[in-house]
Design a protein around this motif. Structure first.
Motif, mmCIF file in Angstrom:
data_model
loop_
_atom_site.group_PDB
_atom_site.id
_atom_site.type_symbol
_atom_site.label_atom_id
_atom_site.label_comp_id
_atom_site.label_asym_id
_atom_site.label_seq_id
_atom_site.Cartn_x
_atom_site.Cartn_y
_atom_site.Cartn_z
ATOM 1 N N ALA A 87 34.085 -76.072 -126.837
ATOM 2 C CA ALA A 87 35.117 -76.654 -125.978
ATOM 3 C C ALA A 87 34.625 -77.942 -125.327
ATOM 4 O O ALA A 87 33.479 -78.029 -124.880
ATOM 5 C CB ALA A 87 35.540 -75.652 -124.904
ATOM 6 N N ARG A 88 35.499 -78.945 -125.278
ATOM 7 C CA ARG A 88 35.225 -80.208 -124.616
ATOM 8 C C ARG A 88 36.409 -80.567 -123.724
ATOM 9 O O ARG A 88 37.564 -80.333 -124.093
ATOM 10 C CB ARG A 88 34.995 -81.328 -125.639
ATOM 11 N N LEU A 89 36.114 -81.159 -122.591
ATOM 12 C CA LEU A 89 37.162 -81.464 -121.620
ATOM 13 C C LEU A 89 38.072 -82.607 -122.047
ATOM 14 O O LEU A 89 39.130 -82.800 -121.463
ATOM 15 C CB LEU A 89 36.533 -81.792 -120.264
ATOM 16 N N ASP A 90 37.665 -83.360 -123.060
ATOM 17 C CA ASP A 90 38.456 -84.537 -123.426
ATOM 18 C C ASP A 90 38.655 -84.663 -124.931
ATOM 19 O O ASP A 90 38.788 -85.766 -125.459
ATOM 20 C CB ASP A 90 37.787 -85.803 -122.885
ATOM 21 N N ASP A 91 38.707 -83.527 -125.644
ATOM 22 C CA ASP A 91 38.855 -83.594 -127.098
ATOM 23 C C ASP A 91 40.290 -83.425 -127.570
ATOM 24 O O ASP A 91 40.549 -83.414 -128.780
ATOM 25 C CB ASP A 91 37.950 -82.563 -127.780
ATOM 26 N N GLY A 92 41.227 -83.288 -126.636
ATOM 27 C CA GLY A 92 42.621 -83.138 -127.024
ATOM 28 C C GLY A 92 42.951 -81.793 -127.632
ATOM 29 O O GLY A 92 44.003 -81.630 -128.266
ATOM 30 N N LEU A 93 42.073 -80.806 -127.423
ATOM 31 C CA LEU A 93 42.272 -79.473 -127.994
ATOM 32 C C LEU A 93 42.087 -78.399 -126.929
ATOM 33 O O LEU A 93 41.381 -78.601 -125.938
ATOM 34 C CB LEU A 93 41.265 -79.214 -129.115
ATOM 35 N N LEU A 94 42.715 -77.257 -127.163
ATOM 36 C CA LEU A 94 42.439 -76.055 -126.396
ATOM 37 C C LEU A 94 41.551 -75.142 -127.238
ATOM 38 O O LEU A 94 41.692 -75.097 -128.461
ATOM 39 C CB LEU A 94 43.736 -75.312 -126.051
ATOM 40 N N ASP A 95 40.642 -74.442 -126.586
ATOM 41 C CA ASP A 95 39.802 -73.463 -127.265
ATOM 42 C C ASP A 95 40.274 -72.063 -126.897
ATOM 43 O O ASP A 95 40.663 -71.816 -125.751
ATOM 44 C CB ASP A 95 38.347 -73.657 -126.879
ATOM 45 N N THR A 106 46.124 -77.143 -130.550
ATOM 46 C CA THR A 106 46.785 -77.943 -129.517
ATOM 47 C C THR A 106 47.801 -77.126 -128.722
ATOM 48 O O THR A 106 48.190 -77.527 -127.629
ATOM 49 C CB THR A 106 47.498 -79.159 -130.134
ATOM 50 N N ALA A 107 48.216 -75.997 -129.266
ATOM 51 C CA ALA A 107 49.161 -75.118 -128.572
ATOM 52 C C ALA A 107 49.040 -73.721 -129.153
ATOM 53 O O ALA A 107 48.686 -73.545 -130.324
ATOM 54 C CB ALA A 107 50.601 -75.630 -128.709
ATOM 55 N N VAL A 108 49.347 -72.701 -128.331
ATOM 56 C CA VAL A 108 49.258 -71.325 -128.795
ATOM 57 C C VAL A 108 50.183 -70.444 -127.965
ATOM 58 O O VAL A 108 50.378 -70.682 -126.771
ATOM 59 C CB VAL A 108 47.802 -70.803 -128.731
ATOM 60 N N ARG A 109 50.731 -69.444 -128.612
ATOM 61 C CA ARG A 109 51.619 -68.469 -127.964
ATOM 62 C C ARG A 109 50.931 -67.107 -128.025
ATOM 63 O O ARG A 109 50.552 -66.652 -129.102
ATOM 64 C CB ARG A 109 52.959 -68.436 -128.692
ATOM 65 N N VAL A 110 50.755 -66.461 -126.854
ATOM 66 C CA VAL A 110 50.089 -65.162 -126.779
ATOM 67 C C VAL A 110 51.060 -64.155 -126.178
ATOM 68 O O VAL A 110 51.527 -64.333 -125.041
ATOM 69 C CB VAL A 110 48.807 -65.224 -125.926
ATOM 70 N N SER A 111 51.371 -63.100 -126.922
ATOM 71 C CA SER A 111 52.262 -62.054 -126.410
ATOM 72 C C SER A 111 51.515 -60.732 -126.412
ATOM 73 O O SER A 111 50.718 -60.447 -127.315
ATOM 74 C CB SER A 111 53.531 -61.961 -127.252
#
Length: 302
Positions: free
Chosen positions: A216-224, A259-264
């Motif tokens: 994880a990086r704070l400025d990589d444009g991604l979520l981990d 970049t996005a995720v849905r968790v149910s």
């Protein structure tokens, strides 16, 4: 820089007036007027105070409090050009730790805020249970074990020993049952399995310097994303070992980037944002907002 504002959580300060004098002395030493001092309340943990600071043309807004105060201030500043200054006064200090900024000295933290440079970092957006309202997190959010540990940590123990209090509540939470999660990333395959926790982060660093998501990086444009799903004692040992050693993911600890995720979840499950429990929810929808938040960091920060 001409106007500094401080959004302070008085519940985190033993002597607010003394702290205020330290802040004003630091401002004076750099030729600035006394800081605009705005205290949070139970009803408003920092958002309204930050908007007031912007209305009064502050060009630096510092959050003086715990992770909840930092998140409330950052939520308002995200998307703008006024930077966030970090003056840690809580137990977790998640964002300051992730950025490698001072967490034990107010004077050092003030020096960074007043003389450092500005770095743009990503923020995460979260909608719960189909709501149109999006909440912001700066470091990580999740549901299950991590949220239960945050929610059940003993306040007196936190005051006495600091972040290790979360380890105690985490061990207690680990004894409980898990839930079934369906994880649908924008990029990648859908996963459905029994889990103990699902964590989505802009940074992967936990208290104590442990890396849950080392990429994880704070400025990589991604979520981990970390899916924690150990089976039995052997699974827990393997999971803890993987986290402590920053080892490769496995069936007990899956890691992904998106970049996005849905968790149910199959049932309402305790949920947290930057270490603060926000109730029980069944659906979490995450997205990244790249480079949305300017933050002050030390001049030599890499």
């Amino acid at each position: 820089m001409t106007r500094v504002a401080v959004v302070a959580n008085p519940a985190k300060l033993d002597d607010a007036e003394k702290v205020r004098r330290v802040v004003d002395d630091a401002c004076a030493s750099h030729g600035l007027e006394p800081a605009l001092w705005l205290e949070t309340t139970e009803e408003d943990p920092g958002g309204g105070q930050t908007r007031e600071a912007l209305e009064q043309r502050a060009d630096l807004v510092c959050a003086l409090g715990g992770d909840g105060t930092v998140r409330a201030v950052g939520e308002v500043l995200a998307g703008g050009d006024v930077p966030l200054g970090l003056l840690p006064a809580g137990t977790g200090n998640l964002l300051a730790r992730a950025l490698g900024q001072p967490i034990d000295s107010l004077e050092d933290a003030l020096e960074v805020a007043l003389t450092g440079r500005t770095r743009a970092i990503d923020v995460g957006g979260l909608r719960v249970d189909g709501s149109d309202e999006e909440q912001v997190f700066l470091v990580m959010a999740g549901m299950g074990l991590d949220a239960e540990a945050m929610d059940n940590a003993d306040e007196r123990l936190k005051g006495a020993v600091g972040w290790p209090a979360y380890l105690v509540s985490g061990v207690r939470a680990a004894v409980g049952g898990g839930f079934t999660a369906r994880v649908q990333p924008r990029e990648g395959r859908t996963v459905r399995r029994a889990v103990r926790s699902v964590v989505v982060g802009n940074s992967g660093r936990l208290q104590g310097g442990v890396e849950l998501m080392p990429d994880a990086r704070l400025d990589d444009g991604l979520l981990d994303l970390a899916i924690i799903a150990p089976r039995g004692l052997v699974g827990w040992v393997r999971t803890v070992t993987t986290i402590i050693t920053s080892g490769r993911g496995n069936s007990d600890l899956e890691r992904h980037q998106m970049t996005a995720v849905r968790v149910s979840a199959n049932r309402a499950t305790t949920t947290q944002l930057d270490g603060d429990a926000i109730g029980e929810h069944r659906l979490l929808e995450f997205r990244v907002r790249p480079g949305a938040l300017p933050v002050r960091v030390s001049a030599e920060h890499d």
